[in-house]
Design an enzyme around this catalytic site. Structure first.
Site, mmCIF file in Angstrom:
data_model
loop_
_atom_site.group_PDB
_atom_site.id
_atom_site.type_symbol
_atom_site.label_atom_id
_atom_site.label_comp_id
_atom_site.label_asym_id
_atom_site.label_seq_id
_atom_site.Cartn_x
_atom_site.Cartn_y
_atom_site.Cartn_z
ATOM 1 N N ASP A 1 79.477 -14.907 -24.456
ATOM 2 C CA ASP A 1 78.464 -14.785 -25.325
ATOM 3 C C ASP A 1 77.183 -15.609 -25.885
ATOM 4 O OD1 ASP A 1 80.053 -12.100 -26.028
ATOM 5 O OD2 ASP A 1 79.442 -12.561 -28.078
ATOM 6 N N TYR B 1 94.378 -13.225 -22.833
ATOM 7 C CA TYR B 1 94.666 -11.404 -22.911
ATOM 8 C C TYR B 1 95.725 -10.981 -23.294
ATOM 9 C CZ TYR B 1 89.994 -11.298 -24.398
ATOM 10 O OH TYR B 1 88.460 -11.878 -25.470
ATOM 11 N N LYS C 1 90.584 -26.635 -19.844
ATOM 12 C CA LYS C 1 90.948 -27.650 -21.568
ATOM 13 C C LYS C 1 91.801 -28.039 -21.104
ATOM 14 C CE LYS C 1 90.247 -28.683 -25.468
ATOM 15 N NZ LYS C 1 89.268 -30.176 -26.142
ATOM 16 N N ASP D 1 84.841 -27.627 -24.851
ATOM 17 C CA ASP D 1 84.258 -27.983 -25.738
ATOM 18 C C ASP D 1 83.013 -28.416 -25.294
ATOM 19 O OD1 ASP D 1 85.902 -29.831 -25.087
ATOM 20 O OD2 ASP D 1 86.150 -30.851 -26.523
ATOM 21 N N ASP E 1 84.739 -15.308 -22.553
ATOM 22 C CA ASP E 1 84.424 -14.148 -23.751
ATOM 23 C C ASP E 1 83.585 -14.970 -24.055
ATOM 24 O OD1 ASP E 1 84.926 -12.248 -24.936
ATOM 25 O OD2 ASP E 1 85.727 -12.973 -26.072
#
Ligand code: IPM
Ligand code: MG
Length: 407
Positions: free
Chosen positions: A293, A182, A233, A265, A289
């Protein structure tokens, strides 16, 4: 990186209309941190940032709930409203005016509604409402974002997952909020030597950034069920390899916390397969983020979920994780519970006022127990109400709330 962002907060001349919007409900100058207002009373300065879309509707309700819960616990608030996001763009031409930053920094805590809307979607990046929110997070240095996802027994049937999968889910996503892709540089869009346009960003984490968010996560897990899952990851990204190494190294300081690691994942898949396996999840900015959600949907509605963004010392930023929902803005249809629960997090994590926080949490359960539901969490046999009525029901329940906290 934060400093680079700060440069985008340009000084602006404030027109009269801006002054009019910077409402103070008390003429008293801002006090930094809590001060005794009168014997037995505590007083806090809260900056309200209603923002865009449904933001103003839900923040005005949460403000009343805060006031009510506080007054029952001997706590007073002085509220100051400031513009942010699209509202600030329309008013003064920047998404985060300097005056908003100063007010936020001087206050004891910040409550934000939502930012963004169709109107500003095509703006250049530095003129997007979202940029204002990222600048605010950087300015307040709120690196630790706590996003709880709890399936309330009253709403288990609102989940898109089967009852047996969703029932009893109670997890906390600890998201790093002021670093990673970000904010990383270099970033940009340029034309390469073949004349092809290239967009690029940088996922970068320094060891100290990983350590401080990991510590928050270990502490959080310790106060919950003692299980921490670090999501990365590390099979592909160097930033994740360092992340895993640093988190692993800290584990010996928290022998009471059981640490595990998961690739992002797999974590996305496990969250819908068996979400009850998770207690506390710690992850970087962008994975947090996305996963928060996803986790929110397990609970039935993103309209239910609050968040707290905390720094090392200064004021925290508290906001619902839903967006500005421009399609239902101004129609009295929004669910105010995520913002009301963010106000409870403000009391608990921002001010240490656990009793008043518990009053609000109990009041939300009280209103749900009486069967009141906004459209997003409605199911047959419950009472469909608008945003205002839901707010009034929570207010009534705050007054009735039975406090059974040991604090
Ligand atoms: C969130 C939002 C923000 C983010 C946007 C609005 C910049 O999606 O708080 O999760 O990506 O952090
Ligand atoms: Mg998001």
């Amino acid at each position: 990186m934060a400093a680079a962002l700060q440069k985008n907060i340009r000084p602006v001349k404030f027109p009269v209309t801006f002054r009019a919007l910077t409402k103070r409900s008390s003429p008293a100058p801002f006090r930094v941190r809590c001060a005794a207002a009168s014997p037995g009373k505590k007083s806090y300065n809260i900056t309200l940032l209603p923002g865009d879309g449904i933001g103003p509707e839900v923040v005005s309700i949460a403000k009343n709930v805060l006031h009510q819960a506080g007054s029952l616990e001997g706590v007073e608030f002085s509220f100051r409203e400031m513009p942010v996001g699209g509202a600030a763009l329309d008013l003064v031409g920047v998404p985060l005016p300097e005056e908003t930053v100063s007010a936020a920094k001087e206050s004891d805590a910040v409550l934000l509604g939502a930012i963004g809307g169709y109107k500003w979607d095509m703006n250049d990046k530095h003129m997007k409402p979202e940029t204002g929110l990222l600048q605010l997070r950087a300015a307040l240095k709120v690196f630790a974002n706590l996003r709880p996802a709890t399936v309330l027994p009253q709403l288990v049937d609102a989940s898109t997952l089967k009852r047996e999968v969703a029932e009893g889910v109670d997890l906390m996503v600890v998201r790093e909020l002021t670093g990673g892709i970000y904010f990383g540089v270099p970033r940009g869009i340029k034309t390469n030597e073949n004349g092809d346009e290239v967009g690029f960003n940088t996922e970068v984490y320094a060891a100290h950034e990983i350590d401080r968010i990991a510590r928050v996560a270990f502490e959080t897990a310790r106060k919950r069920r003692g299980k921490l899952c670090s999501v990365d990851k590390a099979n592909v990204l160097e930033a994740s390899i360092l992340w895993r190494r640093r988190v692993t190294a800290l584990a010996s300081e928290y022998p009471d916390v059981e640490l595990s690691h998961m690739y992002v994942d797999n974590a996305a898949m496990q969250l819908v397969r068996d979400p009850k396996q998770f207690d506390t999840i710690v992850t970087n900015n962008i994975f947090g983020d996305i996963l928060s959600d996803e986790a929110s949907m397990i609970t039935g509605s993103i309209g239910m979920l609050p968040s707290a963004s905390l720094s090392d010392s200064g004021p925290g930023l508290f906001e619902p994780i839903h967006g500005s929902a421009p399609d239902i803005a101004g129609q009295d249809k929004a669910n105010p519970l995520a913002t009301i629960l963010s106000a409870a997090m403000l009391l608990k994590y921002g001010l240490g006022e656990e009793k008043a926080a518990k009053r609000i949490e109990d009041a939300v359960l009280g209103a749900l127990n009486k069967g009141f539901r906004t459209g997003d969490i409605y199911s047959a046999g419950t009472k469909l109400v608008g945003c205002k009525e839901m707010g009034e029901e929570v207010l009534k329940s705050v007054v009735d709330s039975h406090v059974h906290t040991s604090v």
